[in-house]
Scaffold this motif. Structure first.
Motif, mmCIF file in Angstrom:
data_model
loop_
_atom_site.group_PDB
_atom_site.id
_atom_site.type_symbol
_atom_site.label_atom_id
_atom_site.label_comp_id
_atom_site.label_asym_id
_atom_site.label_seq_id
_atom_site.Cartn_x
_atom_site.Cartn_y
_atom_site.Cartn_z
ATOM 1 N N LEU A 14 0.820 -1.219 0.000
ATOM 2 C CA LEU A 14 0.000 0.000 0.000
ATOM 3 C C LEU A 14 0.847 1.260 0.000
ATOM 4 N N ALA A 15 2.104 1.146 0.348
ATOM 5 C CA ALA A 15 2.999 2.305 0.315
ATOM 6 C C ALA A 15 3.965 2.259 -0.857
ATOM 7 N N ILE A 16 4.410 1.082 -1.203
ATOM 8 C CA ILE A 16 5.442 0.986 -2.236
ATOM 9 C C ILE A 16 4.860 1.152 -3.641
ATOM 10 N N ILE A 17 3.636 0.671 -3.883
ATOM 11 C CA ILE A 17 3.043 0.785 -5.222
ATOM 12 C C ILE A 17 2.767 2.246 -5.602
ATOM 13 N N PRO A 18 2.116 3.050 -4.751
ATOM 14 C CA PRO A 18 1.907 4.469 -5.112
ATOM 15 C C PRO A 18 3.209 5.210 -5.361
ATOM 16 N N GLN A 19 4.253 4.836 -4.606
ATOM 17 C CA GLN A 19 5.541 5.501 -4.792
ATOM 18 C C GLN A 19 6.090 5.226 -6.191
ATOM 19 N N PHE A 20 6.002 3.989 -6.645
ATOM 20 C CA PHE A 20 6.467 3.654 -7.989
ATOM 21 C C PHE A 20 5.556 4.279 -9.045
ATOM 22 N N ALA A 21 4.251 4.399 -8.742
ATOM 23 C CA ALA A 21 3.329 5.036 -9.681
ATOM 24 C C ALA A 21 3.684 6.511 -9.869
ATOM 25 N N GLU A 22 4.034 7.192 -8.799
ATOM 26 C CA GLU A 22 4.430 8.611 -8.893
ATOM 27 C C GLU A 22 5.699 8.760 -9.723
ATOM 28 N N ILE A 23 6.665 7.872 -9.482
ATOM 29 C CA ILE A 23 7.903 7.937 -10.273
ATOM 30 C C ILE A 23 7.593 7.685 -11.751
ATOM 31 N N GLY A 24 6.684 6.732 -12.010
ATOM 32 C CA GLY A 24 6.292 6.463 -13.394
ATOM 33 C C GLY A 24 5.647 7.663 -14.053
ATOM 34 N N ASN A 25 4.803 8.395 -13.302
ATOM 35 C CA ASN A 25 4.173 9.603 -13.841
ATOM 36 C C ASN A 25 5.213 10.654 -14.208
ATOM 37 N N ASP A 26 6.245 10.771 -13.387
ATOM 38 C CA ASP A 26 7.312 11.730 -13.701
ATOM 39 C C ASP A 26 8.071 11.313 -14.959
ATOM 40 N N ILE A 27 8.296 10.011 -15.110
ATOM 41 C CA ILE A 27 9.043 9.518 -16.273
ATOM 42 C C ILE A 27 8.246 9.712 -17.567
ATOM 43 N N MET A 28 6.903 9.665 -17.469
ATOM 44 C CA MET A 28 6.068 9.780 -18.663
ATOM 45 C C MET A 28 6.264 11.110 -19.385
ATOM 46 N N ALA A 29 6.783 12.086 -18.688
ATOM 47 C CA ALA A 29 6.996 13.391 -19.318
ATOM 48 C C ALA A 29 7.990 13.298 -20.473
ATOM 49 N N TYR A 30 8.918 12.330 -20.418
ATOM 50 C CA TYR A 30 9.902 12.202 -21.495
ATOM 51 C C TYR A 30 10.005 10.787 -22.066
ATOM 52 N N ASN A 31 9.278 9.788 -21.462
ATOM 53 C CA ASN A 31 9.255 8.435 -22.016
ATOM 54 C C ASN A 31 7.950 7.772 -21.582
ATOM 55 N N THR A 32 6.987 7.777 -22.471
ATOM 56 C CA THR A 32 5.651 7.291 -22.126
ATOM 57 C C THR A 32 5.631 5.798 -21.821
ATOM 58 N N VAL A 33 6.316 5.000 -22.622
ATOM 59 C CA VAL A 33 6.273 3.546 -22.449
ATOM 60 C C VAL A 33 6.850 3.137 -21.103
ATOM 61 N N ILE A 34 8.052 3.628 -20.804
ATOM 62 C CA ILE A 34 8.690 3.283 -19.525
ATOM 63 C C ILE A 34 7.872 3.825 -18.358
ATOM 64 N N GLY A 35 7.318 5.001 -18.526
ATOM 65 C CA GLY A 35 6.515 5.597 -17.466
ATOM 66 C C GLY A 35 5.305 4.746 -17.118
ATOM 67 N N LYS A 36 4.616 4.225 -18.141
ATOM 68 C CA LYS A 36 3.438 3.398 -17.890
ATOM 69 C C LYS A 36 3.798 2.053 -17.226
ATOM 70 N N LEU A 37 4.932 1.521 -17.627
ATOM 71 C CA LEU A 37 5.325 0.196 -17.125
ATOM 72 C C LEU A 37 6.111 0.247 -15.816
ATOM 73 N N PHE A 38 6.513 1.433 -15.402
ATOM 74 C CA PHE A 38 7.415 1.536 -14.252
ATOM 75 C C PHE A 38 6.787 0.987 -12.971
ATOM 76 N N ILE A 39 5.485 1.106 -12.842
ATOM 77 C CA ILE A 39 4.814 0.630 -11.631
ATOM 78 C C ILE A 39 5.030 -0.863 -11.406
ATOM 79 N N TRP A 40 5.233 -1.603 -12.506
ATOM 80 C CA TRP A 40 5.427 -3.053 -12.360
ATOM 81 C C TRP A 40 6.776 -3.405 -11.753
ATOM 82 N N LEU A 41 7.691 -2.437 -11.733
ATOM 83 C CA LEU A 41 8.979 -2.672 -11.056
ATOM 84 C C LEU A 41 8.821 -2.772 -9.540
ATOM 85 N N SER A 42 7.660 -2.354 -9.045
ATOM 86 C CA SER A 42 7.419 -2.495 -7.597
ATOM 87 C C SER A 42 7.362 -3.965 -7.193
#
Length: 342
Positions: A246-274
């Motif tokens: 409940l804490a680690i997934i939102p954190q990875f989602a926020e990082i993914g949102n930041d990454i989407m600004a310059y790489n949409t694919v990695i940004g969307k998939l980044f949450i799965w790295l949690s």
């Protein structure tokens, strides 16, 4: 370690996969908690696990020191028996064969005492992990302590007379009964004059030390790590592991949102790295807690316990060599399986 913890690792993978899938596919962005309470819980769990591991290691190290004391005291007893039983003070001289028989009887009875003690230490207790944990059961199918392969009575037959076996097997505490027999035998030899009074006191002092070491070993075996500490620690660890997503997934989602600004694919998939990060953190906490839990009982027969069977057999070899027996008469050391002494 990977094989030992494979079931829990797969469980952690399933837990985090369910949480991430729910978060992504059902857009449950509100399903989160702040890091602060989780960090407090994690810190508390880490402290408690550390305390448990220190206590468990203390029990293992104390058990090893006790059996190290048994090694030293046994060698002393063998030396005293061989050198102190003589005709120097006897009114009726004993033949060399009679003296040798008395020495052999006392030495063999001491070996029987060690055999009875190691059998008592291998008796399963309800709180021991080897009884109910799946991976520990798997290990014990491959490697079993020799005490599980034979009965105490079978192992004692070579060392004791029929009357001694009958007496010992009628008692609840077999090892204590054997030390009583030793003391009574020494008293009889003193009355014959085969043991000088001062030597008798020395030998009784050795028996007293053996009683002390036996009591210490039985104390560790029969008194577990306090259940309220062990149980609460286990529950606290699982509470932490279950709320961690409940804490680690939102954190990875926020990082993914930041990454989407310059790489949409990695940004969307980044949450799965949690998923791998969660599995690593959960594995570390669970494995450390489990190491402490399995180390609480140093005699139950698991892979990292004190090798009391090997220690006892080593003492037997020393004592019987001291009697002058040939290597063909003396049993060999228990074999090592999977680099593990029993």
């Amino acid at each position: 370690m990977i094989k030992w913890t494979r079931f829990e690792t797969l469980l952690f993978f399933a837990i985090i996969s369910v949480f991430v899938s729910t978060y992504v596919f059902f857009n449950l962005e509100w399903l989160k908690i702040p890091w602060t309470p989780l960090a407090l819980i994690g810190t508390a769990v880490a402290f408690v696990i550390g305390f448990q591991n220190n206590a468990s290691y203390g029990r293992i190290w104390e058990a090893r020191k006790i059996w190290g004391g048994i090694v030293n005291t046994s060698r002393t007893f063998g030396m005293f028996v061989k050198d102190m039983i003589t005709n120097e003070h006897t009114s009726e001289k004993l033949s060399n064969d009679e003296l040798k028989k008395e020495i052999t009887t006392l030495t063999y009875r001491h070996i029987a005492w060690m055999t009875a003690l190691r059998h008592a230490m291998r008796v399963a207790k309800p709180w021991e992990t080897v009884v109910h944990e799946k991976t520990n059961k798997e290990w014990n199918k491959k490697v079993k302590p020799p005490e599980w392969e034979s009965t105490l009575e079978e192992d004692l037959k070579f060392y004791l007379s029929d009357s001694d076996i009958e007496y010992v097997m009628s008692k609840n505490n077999k090892q204590t009964a054997l030390l009583y027999l030793q003391s009574d035998h020494l008293k009889q030899l003193k009355e014959k004059g085969a043991i000088w009074e001062f030597s008798f006191l020395e030998l009784e002092g050795v028996l007293e030390e053996l009683f002390t070491l036996q009591g210490k070993s039985e104390r560790i075996k029969n008194f577990p790590y306090p259940r309220h500490f062990a149980t609460l620690n286990h529950y606290f660890m699982w509470i932490f592991v279950l709320i961690l997503p409940l804490a680690i997934i939102p954190q990875f989602a926020e990082i993914g949102n930041d990454i989407m600004a310059y790489n949409t694919v990695i940004g969307k998939l980044f949450i799965w790295l949690s998923i791998p990060f969660y599995v690593i953190v959960a594995w570390v906490f669970h494995t450390m807690e489990r190491i402490g839990r399995t180390g609480e009982n140093p005699f139950e027969g698991s892979a990292n316990d004190v090798p009391i069977s090997t220690i006892a057999r080593g003492i037997e070899i020393d004592l019987r060599q001291n009697l002058g027996e040939s290597n063909d008469e003396i049993p060999s050391q228990f074999p090592t399986h999977y680099d593990t002494q029993m």
